[in-house]
Design an enzyme around this catalytic site. Structure first.
Site, mmCIF file in Angstrom:
data_model
loop_
_atom_site.group_PDB
_atom_site.id
_atom_site.type_symbol
_atom_site.label_atom_id
_atom_site.label_comp_id
_atom_site.label_asym_id
_atom_site.label_seq_id
_atom_site.Cartn_x
_atom_site.Cartn_y
_atom_site.Cartn_z
ATOM 1 N N GLU A 48 0.834 -1.213 0.000
ATOM 2 C CA GLU A 48 0.000 0.000 0.000
ATOM 3 C C GLU A 48 0.863 1.255 0.000
ATOM 4 O O GLU A 48 2.085 1.193 0.160
ATOM 5 C CB GLU A 48 -0.951 -0.035 1.203
ATOM 6 C CG GLU A 48 -1.907 -1.213 1.106
ATOM 7 C CD GLU A 48 -3.004 -1.216 2.148
ATOM 8 O OE1 GLU A 48 -2.907 -0.481 3.144
ATOM 9 O OE2 GLU A 48 -3.968 -1.987 1.949
ATOM 10 N N GLU A 59 -1.334 -9.992 -6.471
ATOM 11 C CA GLU A 59 -1.307 -10.737 -7.737
ATOM 12 C C GLU A 59 -0.441 -10.024 -8.767
ATOM 13 O O GLU A 59 0.313 -10.638 -9.523
ATOM 14 C CB GLU A 59 -2.727 -10.889 -8.314
ATOM 15 C CG GLU A 59 -3.696 -11.627 -7.418
ATOM 16 C CD GLU A 59 -4.451 -10.724 -6.461
ATOM 17 O OE1 GLU A 59 -3.859 -9.735 -5.969
ATOM 18 O OE2 GLU A 59 -5.619 -11.009 -6.193
HETATM 19 N N1 THU Z 1 -5.756 -6.376 -2.709
HETATM 20 C C1 THU Z 1 -4.912 -7.267 -3.314
HETATM 21 O O1 THU Z 1 -3.719 -7.338 -2.978
HETATM 22 N N2 THU Z 1 -5.412 -8.055 -4.296
HETATM 23 C C2 THU Z 1 -6.692 -8.010 -4.756
HETATM 24 O O2 THU Z 1 -6.996 -8.613 -5.759
HETATM 25 C C3 THU Z 1 -7.690 -7.257 -3.996
HETATM 26 C C4 THU Z 1 -7.145 -6.221 -3.073
HETATM 27 C C5 THU Z 1 -5.226 -5.499 -1.669
HETATM 28 C C6 THU Z 1 -5.086 -4.067 -2.100
HETATM 29 C C7 THU Z 1 -5.177 -3.316 -0.781
HETATM 30 O O3 THU Z 1 -3.870 -3.232 -0.242
HETATM 31 C C8 THU Z 1 -6.013 -4.229 0.101
HETATM 32 O O4 THU Z 1 -6.075 -5.484 -0.546
HETATM 33 C C9 THU Z 1 -7.412 -3.723 0.343
HETATM 34 O O5 THU Z 1 -8.047 -3.435 -0.836
#
Ligand code: THU
Length: 138
Positions: A48, A59
Site C-alpha cells: 500500500e 497478484e
Molecule cells: N488487494 C490485493 O492485494 N489483491 C486483490 O486482488 C484485492 C485487493 C489489496 C489491495 C489493498 O492493499 C487491500 O487489498 C485492500 O483493498
C-alpha cells in the site's frame, strides 16, 4: 506441485504484506512457465501507499516478478488474504488483477483460492468471462 503447496507459498508471501492503511493482507503464488517450458514459482504481497492509488495488489506484484524473469505463460495462481492477515474467507482477485492475469494466461489457466479450510478452483475463463484480450490488437 499440489494446490496446497502453492497455497502455502501464498500464505507465506501474505506475511510480508505492507498494508498499514487497510490492514487487509494478501499473498499470491504464481506458477508460470517460460519459453523453455521450465516452471518456477513467483510470489507477491500487496504494497500500500500513503497516496492510496499507487497501491499494488499481491497478484500484480507476483505477475511483475514473473514477467521480469521471462516466465510469461501463467499456468496457476493461488491467492489468499484477510483483515490483519486472518484468512477466514476467499479473497478473489480484483478486476484489474484479473485483466493483468489474463494478459499472460489462457482461459485454461487456473485460479486457486484459499479460505483457511478449503480451496476453491476455477479457470481464468471463468474468473474473467468475455475478457478483452491481446488477439484484438496483435
Ligand atoms: N488487494 C490485493 O492485494 N489483491 C486483490 O486482488 C484485492 C485487493 C489489496 C489491495 C489493498 O492493499 C487491500 O487489498 C485492500 O483493498
Amino acid at each position: 506441485m499440489t494446490d496446497r503447496e502453492l497455497v502455502s507459498m501464498a500464505e507465506e508471501a501474505m506475511s510480508a504484506a505492507y498494508a498499514p492503511y487497510s490492514g487487509f493482507k494478501v499473498g499470491a503464488a504464481l506458477a508460470p512457465h517460460n519459453a523453455k517450458g521450465e516452471i518456477r514459482v513467483f510470489t507477491g504481497c500487496n504494497i500500500e501507499n500513503a497516496s492510496y492509488s499507487p497501491t499494488i495488489c499481491a497478484e500484480r506484484a507476483a505477475a511483475a516478478e514473473a514477467v521480469k524473469n521471462g516466465f510469461t505463460h501463467f499456468e496457476t495462481i493461488a491467492v489468499c488474504g484477510g483483515k490483519d492477515g486472518r484468512i477466514e474467507d476467499f479473497c478473489p482477485p480484483c478486476g484489474v488483477c484479473r485483466q493483468v492475469l489474463c494478459e499472460f494466461g489462457t482461459d485454461d489457466a487456473v485460479l486457486i483460492l484459499w479460505d483457511g479450510k478449503k480451496t476453491y478452483r476455477c479457470t481464468f475463463g471463468e474468473m474473467l468471462p468475455l475478457s478483452f484480450r491481446k488477439n484484438k490488437l496483435l
